[in-house]
Structures are given as structure tokens and as C-alpha cells.
Design a protein around this motif. Structure first.
Motif, PDB file in Angstrom:
ATOM      1  N   ASP A  42       0.871  -1.499   0.150  1.00 28.82           N
ATOM      2  CA  ASP A  42       0.398   0.151  -0.125  1.00 28.82           C
ATOM      3  C   ASP A  42       0.803   1.354   0.146  1.00 28.82           C
ATOM      4  OD1 ASP A  42      -2.679  -1.844   0.051  1.00 28.82           O
ATOM      5  OD2 ASP A  42      -2.095  -1.829   2.336  1.00 28.82           O
ATOM      6  N   ALA A  43       2.443   1.199   0.366  1.00 29.45           N
ATOM      7  CA  ALA A  43       2.793   2.534   0.509  1.00 29.45           C
ATOM      8  C   ALA A  43       3.824   2.674  -0.534  1.00 29.45           C
ATOM      9  CB  ALA A  43       4.495   1.553   0.937  1.00 29.45           C
ATOM     10  N   LEU A  44       3.370   4.328  -0.903  1.00 30.77           N
ATOM     11  CA  LEU A  44       4.200   5.445  -2.434  1.00 30.77           C
ATOM     12  C   LEU A  44       5.009   3.887  -3.372  1.00 30.77           C
ATOM     13  CD1 LEU A  44       3.670   7.556  -4.072  1.00 30.77           C
ATOM     14  CD2 LEU A  44       4.866   8.524  -3.176  1.00 30.77           C
ATOM     15  N   ALA A  45       6.215   4.003  -1.779  1.00 32.05           N
ATOM     16  CA  ALA A  45       7.611   4.057  -2.264  1.00 32.05           C
ATOM     17  C   ALA A  45       7.271   2.012  -3.598  1.00 32.05           C
ATOM     18  CB  ALA A  45       8.712   3.489  -1.432  1.00 32.05           C
ATOM     19  N   SER A  46       6.491   1.535  -2.540  1.00 32.05           N
ATOM     20  CA  SER A  46       6.518   0.210  -3.489  1.00 32.05           C
ATOM     21  C   SER A  46       5.130   0.133  -4.390  1.00 32.05           C
ATOM     22  CB  SER A  46       5.513  -0.779  -2.428  1.00 32.05           C
ATOM     23  OG  SER A  46       4.868  -1.965  -3.308  1.00 32.05           O
ATOM     24  N   ARG A  47       4.081   0.719  -4.542  1.00 34.71           N
ATOM     25  CA  ARG A  47       3.630   1.197  -5.754  1.00 34.71           C
ATOM     26  C   ARG A  47       4.903   1.532  -6.861  1.00 34.71           C
ATOM     27  NH1 ARG A  47      -0.222   3.484  -2.578  1.00 34.71           N
ATOM     28  NH2 ARG A  47       0.100   5.730  -3.579  1.00 34.71           N
ATOM     29  N   VAL A  48       5.732   2.541  -6.603  1.00 32.57           N
ATOM     30  CA  VAL A  48       6.816   2.966  -8.043  1.00 32.57           C
ATOM     31  C   VAL A  48       7.592   2.185  -8.049  1.00 32.57           C
ATOM     32  CG1 VAL A  48       8.299   4.913  -7.910  1.00 32.57           C
ATOM     33  CG2 VAL A  48       6.484   5.366  -6.730  1.00 32.57           C
ATOM     34  N   LEU A  49       7.727   1.089  -7.356  1.00 31.00           N
ATOM     35  CA  LEU A  49       8.756   0.104  -7.771  1.00 31.00           C
ATOM     36  C   LEU A  49       7.929  -0.789  -8.306  1.00 31.00           C
ATOM     37  CD1 LEU A  49      10.904  -0.789  -4.250  1.00 31.00           C
ATOM     38  CD2 LEU A  49      11.435  -0.402  -6.190  1.00 31.00           C
ATOM     39  N   THR A  50       7.108  -1.498  -8.399  1.00 38.52           N
ATOM     40  CA  THR A  50       6.067  -2.609  -8.864  1.00 38.52           C
ATOM     41  C   THR A  50       6.028  -1.858 -10.035  1.00 38.52           C
ATOM     42  OG1 THR A  50       4.921  -3.076  -6.606  1.00 38.52           O
ATOM     43  CG2 THR A  50       4.182  -3.457  -9.259  1.00 38.52           C
ATOM     44  N   SER A  51       5.406  -0.538 -10.194  1.00 35.85           N
ATOM     45  CA  SER A  51       5.154  -0.051 -11.370  1.00 35.85           C
ATOM     46  C   SER A  51       6.473   0.222 -12.691  1.00 35.85           C
ATOM     47  CB  SER A  51       4.764   1.413 -10.901  1.00 35.85           C
ATOM     48  OG  SER A  51       5.801   2.296 -11.160  1.00 35.85           O
ATOM     49  N   ALA A  52       7.733   0.096 -12.358  1.00 30.40           N
ATOM     50  CA  ALA A  52       9.000  -0.531 -12.890  1.00 30.40           C
ATOM     51  C   ALA A  52       9.510  -1.425 -13.266  1.00 30.40           C
ATOM     52  CB  ALA A  52       9.502   0.406 -11.364  1.00 30.40           C
ATOM     53  N   GLY A  53       8.378  -2.639 -12.671  1.00 27.42           N
ATOM     54  CA  GLY A  53       8.706  -3.951 -13.107  1.00 27.42           C
ATOM     55  C   GLY A  53      10.205  -4.368 -12.287  1.00 27.42           C
ATOM     56  N   VAL A  54       9.393  -3.861 -11.392  1.00 25.25           N
ATOM     57  CA  VAL A  54      10.261  -4.509  -9.617  1.00 25.25           C
ATOM     58  C   VAL A  54       9.424  -5.148  -9.383  1.00 25.25           C
ATOM     59  CG1 VAL A  54      12.062  -4.324  -7.858  1.00 25.25           C
ATOM     60  CG2 VAL A  54      11.850  -2.432  -9.344  1.00 25.25           C
ATOM     61  N   ASP A  55       9.838  -6.869  -9.230  1.00 25.51           N
ATOM     62  CA  ASP A  55       9.659  -7.875  -8.659  1.00 25.51           C
ATOM     63  C   ASP A  55      10.052  -8.589  -7.672  1.00 25.51           C
ATOM     64  OD1 ASP A  55       7.868 -10.054  -8.617  1.00 25.51           O
ATOM     65  OD2 ASP A  55       9.290 -11.606  -9.054  1.00 25.51           O
ATOM     66  N   ALA A  56       9.407  -9.024  -6.347  1.00 22.03           N
ATOM     67  CA  ALA A  56      10.702  -9.169  -4.624  1.00 22.03           C
ATOM     68  C   ALA A  56      10.811 -10.767  -5.048  1.00 22.03           C
ATOM     69  CB  ALA A  56       9.224  -9.112  -3.649  1.00 22.03           C
ATOM     70  N   ASP A  57       9.789 -11.432  -6.373  1.00 21.69           N
ATOM     71  CA  ASP A  57      10.827 -12.708  -6.043  1.00 21.69           C
ATOM     72  C   ASP A  57      12.199 -12.569  -6.850  1.00 21.69           C
ATOM     73  OD1 ASP A  57       8.384 -13.927  -4.487  1.00 21.69           O
ATOM     74  OD2 ASP A  57       7.328 -14.483  -6.344  1.00 21.69           O
ATOM     75  N   ASP A  58      11.999 -11.635  -7.797  1.00 23.57           N
ATOM     76  CA  ASP A  58      13.262 -11.879  -8.738  1.00 23.57           C
ATOM     77  C   ASP A  58      14.678 -11.251  -8.076  1.00 23.57           C
ATOM     78  OD1 ASP A  58      14.758 -12.112 -11.151  1.00 23.57           O
ATOM     79  OD2 ASP A  58      14.348  -9.385 -10.978  1.00 23.57           O
ATOM     80  N   LEU A  59      13.698 -10.801  -7.242  1.00 24.59           N
ATOM     81  CA  LEU A  59      15.209  -9.794  -6.229  1.00 24.59           C
ATOM     82  C   LEU A  59      16.230 -10.561  -5.038  1.00 24.59           C
ATOM     83  CD1 LEU A  59      14.058  -5.938  -5.472  1.00 24.59           C
ATOM     84  CD2 LEU A  59      15.193  -6.701  -7.196  1.00 24.59           C
ATOM     85  N   ARG A  60      14.740 -11.423  -4.475  1.00 26.07           N
ATOM     86  CA  ARG A  60      14.897 -12.725  -3.513  1.00 26.07           C
ATOM     87  C   ARG A  60      16.060 -13.311  -3.755  1.00 26.07           C
ATOM     88  NH1 ARG A  60      10.392 -12.181  -1.951  1.00 26.07           N
ATOM     89  NH2 ARG A  60       9.638 -10.691   0.292  1.00 26.07           N
ATOM     90  N   ALA A  61      16.215 -13.563  -5.098  1.00 22.41           N
ATOM     91  CA  ALA A  61      16.917 -14.967  -5.875  1.00 22.41           C
ATOM     92  C   ALA A  61      18.036 -14.288  -6.069  1.00 22.41           C
ATOM     93  CB  ALA A  61      16.202 -14.972  -7.643  1.00 22.41           C
ATOM     94  N   ARG A  62      18.309 -12.290  -7.018  1.00 19.08           N
ATOM     95  CA  ARG A  62      19.462 -11.766  -6.947  1.00 19.08           C
ATOM     96  C   ARG A  62      20.439 -12.200  -5.724  1.00 19.08           C
ATOM     97  NH1 ARG A  62      19.707 -10.479 -12.033  1.00 19.08           N
ATOM     98  NH2 ARG A  62      17.227  -9.912 -13.118  1.00 19.08           N
ATOM     99  N   ILE A  63      19.882 -11.417  -4.767  1.00 15.16           N
ATOM    100  CA  ILE A  63      20.375 -11.336  -3.006  1.00 15.16           C
ATOM    101  C   ILE A  63      21.038 -12.828  -2.746  1.00 15.16           C
ATOM    102  CG2 ILE A  63      19.483 -10.971  -0.881  1.00 15.16           C
ATOM    103  CD1 ILE A  63      17.665  -8.811  -2.104  1.00 15.16           C
ATOM    104  N   ARG A  64      20.086 -13.126  -2.511  1.00 17.47           N
ATOM    105  CA  ARG A  64      20.349 -14.911  -2.626  1.00 17.47           C
ATOM    106  C   ARG A  64      21.742 -15.380  -3.746  1.00 17.47           C
ATOM    107  NH1 ARG A  64      16.229 -17.597  -3.754  1.00 17.47           N
ATOM    108  NH2 ARG A  64      14.601 -16.794  -2.476  1.00 17.47           N
ATOM    109  N   ARG A  65      21.976 -15.567  -4.984  1.00 18.18           N
ATOM    110  CA  ARG A  65      23.796 -15.673  -5.074  1.00 18.18           C
ATOM    111  C   ARG A  65      24.084 -14.456  -4.849  1.00 18.18           C
ATOM    112  NH1 ARG A  65      20.967 -14.410 -11.488  1.00 18.18           N
ATOM    113  NH2 ARG A  65      18.797 -14.316  -9.826  1.00 18.18           N
ATOM    114  N   HIS A  66      23.911 -13.158  -4.365  1.00 20.13           N
ATOM    115  CA  HIS A  66      25.162 -12.695  -3.876  1.00 20.13           C
ATOM    116  C   HIS A  66      25.664 -13.162  -2.736  1.00 20.13           C
ATOM    117  CE1 HIS A  66      25.709  -9.319  -6.599  1.00 20.13           C
ATOM    118  NE2 HIS A  66      24.721  -9.562  -6.899  1.00 20.13           N
ATOM    119  N   VAL A  67      24.520 -13.752  -1.823  1.00 19.67           N
ATOM    120  CA  VAL A  67      25.020 -13.753  -0.385  1.00 19.67           C
ATOM    121  C   VAL A  67      26.067 -14.845  -0.196  1.00 19.67           C
ATOM    122  CG1 VAL A  67      24.211 -14.083   1.442  1.00 19.67           C
ATOM    123  CG2 VAL A  67      23.277 -11.951   0.900  1.00 19.67           C
ATOM    124  N   GLY A  68      25.144 -16.044  -1.296  1.00 16.84           N
ATOM    125  CA  GLY A  68      26.160 -17.628  -1.395  1.00 16.84           C
ATOM    126  C   GLY A  68      24.707 -18.294  -2.126  1.00 16.84           C
TER     127      GLY A  68
END
Length: 192
Positions: A42-68
Motif C-alpha cells: 500500500d506504500a507509495l514507494a512499493s507502488r513506484v517499484l512495482t510500476s518500474a517492473g521490480v519483482d520481489a521474488d526476482d530480487l530475493r533470487a538475486r540477493i541469494r546469488r550474491h550472498v551465497g
């Protein structure tokens, strides 16, 4: 500084702390702040991220790749070295997780030791980069002449910090950080 945070921004920071604890990593990084902002739909920042095509699952996968790789402490270079000698790390991890469960290779979090005197870490639960992002969120709010710090300011702080894992995974996902910054500022102007 936290007294200027909106209730929603405080909830996002608490969510980031909880996410870092669930992940078994002690300091809260910019990636945890980013995922927590994205989770508050419901937050403004989340709506902007979603409209920019950002997907939480994709980000989690990328973070996992960086962390290990898969939480086993091996990075991409280690996995590549093992592939060179004929060992398919992904297949081994998949078989272990099939046999023993999805978190079989995750490092166990030790139970907290009881002490007479509780000491807090010098930097608190936040990494230096996430502390900097929180400080920059305050600076962004001041620059925009806002009396509060909302989720949009937290996102602007993560973007302005630029070197943390949160900004890195956004860039890898194909998001232009400057364009995202402009989108957030435009959304703030139209919401006011």
C-alpha cells in the motif's frame, strides 16, 4: 531520527530487521530495507517499484546469488570452479534439499547466550551501508522539505547510497536508479 518516521516507515524498518533475523544474517542490509519497502504493497514507494517492473521474488533470487549459492556459503566463483572439475553444485544442493528439507544447508542460528550485562553491537542491528541509507532518507526528506520520513524517503535513501546490495540487485534487474529516483519524486509531487 526515528521520531520523524511515519508509522508505515517504522513498520518497514521493523520488517527489515525481522527479515535479516529470519535470513540468519545479523546486520540489516540495504537489501532487507528494499525488500521490506517492496512488501508494503500500500506504500507509495512499493507502488513506484512495482510500476518500474521490480519483482520481489526476482530480487530475493538475486540477493541469494550474491550472498551465497543456496545459503551454503559458496559464491558464484566457487560454483564455477566446481563446474570446471565436473561437479554440478546446483544438482547436489537440490538432492540434499529433496532429502533433508529446503533449509538443510542453511547455517543454524545459535541460541542467544545469556549474559549479566546486555551489550548492544556498536552499529546496532544495521550494517554501515543501511545506516547510511537511513541517514540519507532523512537528508532526502529535508531536501524535499518534508517534516516526516516515509517509505518513499527510505527508498530514496537506498538509491542515493548506491553501493549497497539493494541498489546492486536493482541495477542487475535492469532498473535505472536515476529514473527510479525521478519516478519517486514525481509520485511524491502528484500525491501532495
Amino acid at each position: 531520527m526515528f521520531e520523524r518516521f511515519t508509522d508505515r516507515a517504522r513498520a518497514v524498518v521493523r520488517s527489515a530487521v525481522e527479515q535479516a533475523q529470519r535470513d540468519g544474517r545479523r546486520p540489516v542490509g540495504t537489501e532487507h530495507l528494499l525488500l521490506a519497502v517492496l512488501a508494503d504493497t500500500d506504500a507509495l514507494a512499493s507502488r513506484v517499484l512495482t510500476s518500474a517492473g521490480v519483482d520481489a521474488d526476482d530480487l530475493r533470487a538475486r540477493i541469494r546469488r550474491h550472498v551465497g549459492a543456496g545459503g551454503i556459503g559458496l559464491g558464484e566463483a566457487d560454483a564455477a570452479a566446481l563446474r570446471e572439475i565436473g561437479i554440478d553444485l546446483a544438482a547436489i544442493v537440490a538432492r540434499i534439499e529433496d532429502n533433508f528439507g529446503p533449509d538443510a544447508l542453511r547455517e543454524a542460528v545459535p541460541a542467544p547466550r545469556r549474559r549479566w550485562r546486555l551489550r548492544r553491537p556498536v552499529g546496532g542491528p544495521f550494517s554501515p551501508r543501511s545506516r547510511k541509507a537511513l541517514e540519507l532518507a532523512l537528508r532526502e526528506a529535508l531536501r524535499l522539505r518534508h517534516r516526516h520520513i516515509g517509505t518513499e524517503h527510505l527508498l530514496l535513501g537506498v538509491l542515493r547510497e548506491g553501493g549497497g546490495l539493494g541498489a546492486v540487485v536493482l541495477t542487475e534487474a535492469g532498473v535505472d536508479l536515476d529514473d527510479l529516483r525521478r519516478r519517486v519524486e514525481l509520485a511524491l509531487r502528484t500525491a501532495a
